[in-house]
Write a protein that holds these residues in place. Structure first.
Motif, mmCIF file in Angstrom:
data_model
loop_
_atom_site.group_PDB
_atom_site.id
_atom_site.type_symbol
_atom_site.label_atom_id
_atom_site.label_comp_id
_atom_site.label_asym_id
_atom_site.label_seq_id
_atom_site.Cartn_x
_atom_site.Cartn_y
_atom_site.Cartn_z
ATOM 1 N N PRO A 1 0.825 -1.216 0.000
ATOM 2 C CA PRO A 1 0.000 0.000 0.000
ATOM 3 C C PRO A 1 0.859 1.265 0.000
ATOM 4 O O PRO A 1 1.833 1.372 0.736
ATOM 5 C CB PRO A 1 -0.797 -0.106 1.305
ATOM 6 C CG PRO A 1 -0.724 -1.539 1.706
ATOM 7 C CD PRO A 1 0.576 -2.061 1.158
ATOM 8 N N GLY A 2 0.508 2.194 -0.875
ATOM 9 C CA GLY A 2 1.155 3.494 -0.883
ATOM 10 C C GLY A 2 2.354 3.639 -1.793
ATOM 11 O O GLY A 2 2.810 4.757 -2.034
ATOM 12 N N ILE A 3 2.902 2.549 -2.314
ATOM 13 C CA ILE A 3 4.077 2.679 -3.179
ATOM 14 C C ILE A 3 3.628 3.118 -4.575
ATOM 15 O O ILE A 3 2.608 2.663 -5.078
ATOM 16 C CB ILE A 3 4.914 1.383 -3.239
ATOM 17 C CG1 ILE A 3 6.300 1.665 -3.826
ATOM 18 C CG2 ILE A 3 4.185 0.273 -3.981
ATOM 19 C CD1 ILE A 3 7.303 0.562 -3.617
ATOM 20 N N THR A 4 4.379 4.017 -5.177
ATOM 21 C CA THR A 4 4.068 4.459 -6.529
ATOM 22 C C THR A 4 4.794 3.576 -7.539
ATOM 23 O O THR A 4 5.803 2.931 -7.212
ATOM 24 C CB THR A 4 4.489 5.921 -6.759
ATOM 25 O OG1 THR A 4 5.918 6.009 -6.645
ATOM 26 C CG2 THR A 4 3.813 6.865 -5.766
ATOM 27 N N THR A 5 4.301 3.569 -8.754
ATOM 28 C CA THR A 5 4.924 2.794 -9.830
ATOM 29 C C THR A 5 6.367 3.248 -10.031
ATOM 30 O O THR A 5 7.278 2.425 -10.155
ATOM 31 C CB THR A 5 4.123 2.976 -11.135
ATOM 32 O OG1 THR A 5 2.783 2.525 -10.900
ATOM 33 C CG2 THR A 5 4.721 2.188 -12.277
ATOM 34 N N ARG A 6 6.566 4.548 -10.043
ATOM 35 C CA ARG A 6 7.909 5.098 -10.246
ATOM 36 C C ARG A 6 8.865 4.681 -9.122
ATOM 37 O O ARG A 6 10.019 4.304 -9.379
ATOM 38 C CB ARG A 6 7.806 6.619 -10.325
ATOM 39 C CG ARG A 6 9.090 7.293 -10.641
ATOM 40 C CD ARG A 6 8.874 8.774 -10.814
ATOM 41 N NE ARG A 6 10.130 9.438 -11.080
ATOM 42 C CZ ARG A 6 10.297 10.733 -11.071
ATOM 43 N NH1 ARG A 6 9.293 11.530 -10.818
ATOM 44 N NH2 ARG A 6 11.465 11.256 -11.302
ATOM 45 N N MET A 7 8.396 4.753 -7.877
ATOM 46 C CA MET A 7 9.241 4.380 -6.741
ATOM 47 C C MET A 7 9.574 2.890 -6.777
ATOM 48 O O MET A 7 10.718 2.498 -6.543
ATOM 49 C CB MET A 7 8.552 4.742 -5.426
ATOM 50 C CG MET A 7 9.368 4.399 -4.194
ATOM 51 S SD MET A 7 10.997 5.176 -4.144
ATOM 52 C CE MET A 7 10.553 6.854 -3.803
ATOM 53 N N LEU A 8 8.586 2.054 -7.068
ATOM 54 C CA LEU A 8 8.840 0.615 -7.141
ATOM 55 C C LEU A 8 9.864 0.312 -8.229
ATOM 56 O O LEU A 8 10.804 -0.462 -8.004
ATOM 57 C CB LEU A 8 7.538 -0.157 -7.396
ATOM 58 C CG LEU A 8 7.692 -1.670 -7.537
ATOM 59 C CD1 LEU A 8 8.352 -2.297 -6.311
ATOM 60 C CD2 LEU A 8 6.329 -2.307 -7.798
ATOM 61 N N SER A 9 9.715 0.928 -9.375
ATOM 62 C CA SER A 9 10.658 0.713 -10.466
ATOM 63 C C SER A 9 12.072 1.105 -10.048
ATOM 64 O O SER A 9 13.035 0.358 -10.275
ATOM 65 C CB SER A 9 10.221 1.528 -11.684
ATOM 66 O OG SER A 9 11.142 1.370 -12.730
ATOM 67 N N ARG A 10 12.202 2.255 -9.417
ATOM 68 C CA ARG A 10 13.512 2.737 -8.977
ATOM 69 C C ARG A 10 14.127 1.809 -7.929
ATOM 70 O O ARG A 10 15.318 1.460 -8.007
ATOM 71 C CB ARG A 10 13.370 4.151 -8.420
ATOM 72 C CG ARG A 10 14.699 4.837 -8.222
ATOM 73 C CD ARG A 10 14.532 6.297 -7.974
ATOM 74 N NE ARG A 10 14.326 6.513 -6.549
ATOM 75 C CZ ARG A 10 13.862 7.633 -6.021
ATOM 76 N NH1 ARG A 10 13.509 8.635 -6.788
ATOM 77 N NH2 ARG A 10 13.731 7.766 -4.730
ATOM 78 N N GLU A 11 13.320 1.398 -6.971
ATOM 79 C CA GLU A 11 13.833 0.529 -5.904
ATOM 80 C C GLU A 11 14.225 -0.848 -6.444
ATOM 81 O O GLU A 11 15.246 -1.406 -6.044
ATOM 82 C CB GLU A 11 12.800 0.378 -4.783
ATOM 83 C CG GLU A 11 12.523 1.655 -4.015
ATOM 84 C CD GLU A 11 13.644 2.084 -3.096
ATOM 85 O OE1 GLU A 11 14.809 2.199 -3.541
ATOM 86 O OE2 GLU A 11 13.354 2.317 -1.924
ATOM 87 N N LEU A 12 13.433 -1.402 -7.367
ATOM 88 C CA LEU A 12 13.777 -2.701 -7.946
ATOM 89 C C LEU A 12 15.104 -2.630 -8.686
ATOM 90 O O LEU A 12 15.942 -3.537 -8.558
ATOM 91 C CB LEU A 12 12.660 -3.182 -8.876
ATOM 92 C CG LEU A 12 11.375 -3.653 -8.199
ATOM 93 C CD1 LEU A 12 10.276 -3.861 -9.236
ATOM 94 C CD2 LEU A 12 11.595 -4.921 -7.382
ATOM 95 N N LYS A 13 15.334 -1.562 -9.434
ATOM 96 C CA LYS A 13 16.610 -1.395 -10.147
ATOM 97 C C LYS A 13 17.772 -1.295 -9.174
ATOM 98 O O LYS A 13 18.825 -1.914 -9.373
ATOM 99 C CB LYS A 13 16.562 -0.150 -11.031
ATOM 100 C CG LYS A 13 15.732 -0.336 -12.271
ATOM 101 C CD LYS A 13 15.657 0.941 -13.074
ATOM 102 C CE LYS A 13 14.681 0.763 -14.232
ATOM 103 N NZ LYS A 13 14.370 2.014 -14.906
#
Length: 121
Positions: free
Chosen positions: A57-69
């Motif tokens: 909950p609360g994570i943005t698509t952009r943040m998830l993409s950045r963190e996964l990288k």
């Protein structure tokens, strides 16, 4: 406190600079608001981007993409691309990621105990 662990990890005499650097390295790699929830999600079977995103909950698509990288660069996750139509991308924890599973469990335990302690007062 586990005396065996203390002797294994801490030098004698103590090297505070080395200890601080090790703590900072750890916080850099697994710190922040999202990294541990992402690892927890993936370890709970969410492998695809949208599954991971929906589970936090609360994570943005952009943040998830950045963190996964970032986590892939730090060798915590493996990214597997399957050339299907459409292309399938899955994330899985690396063996290196599993090396701090006990730390995460201790953190969850501490967090539960802390929340309970706050309720008692």
């Amino acid at each position: 406190m586990d005396e065996h662990l203390v002797k294994e990890v801490l030098s004698e005499p103590r090297n505070q600079k080395e200890e601080i650097q090790a703590l900072q390295d750890t916080i850099y790699v697994i710190g922040g608001k999202w990294k541990l929830p992402i690892i927890n999600s993936i370890c709970n079977g969410n492998r695809r981007f949208r599954e991971i995103e929906r589970s936090i909950p609360g994570i943005t698509t952009r943040m998830l993409s950045r963190e996964l990288k970032d986590m892939e660069a730090n060798k915590l996750l493996k990214r597997t691309v399957t050339p299907t139509s459409p292309v399938t991308v899955e994330y899985s924890p690396s063996d290196y990621c599993h090396s701090f599973a006990d730390i995460i469990l201790h953190m969850i335990k501490w967090g539960k105990e802390h929340r309970q302690r706050l309720r008692e007062d």
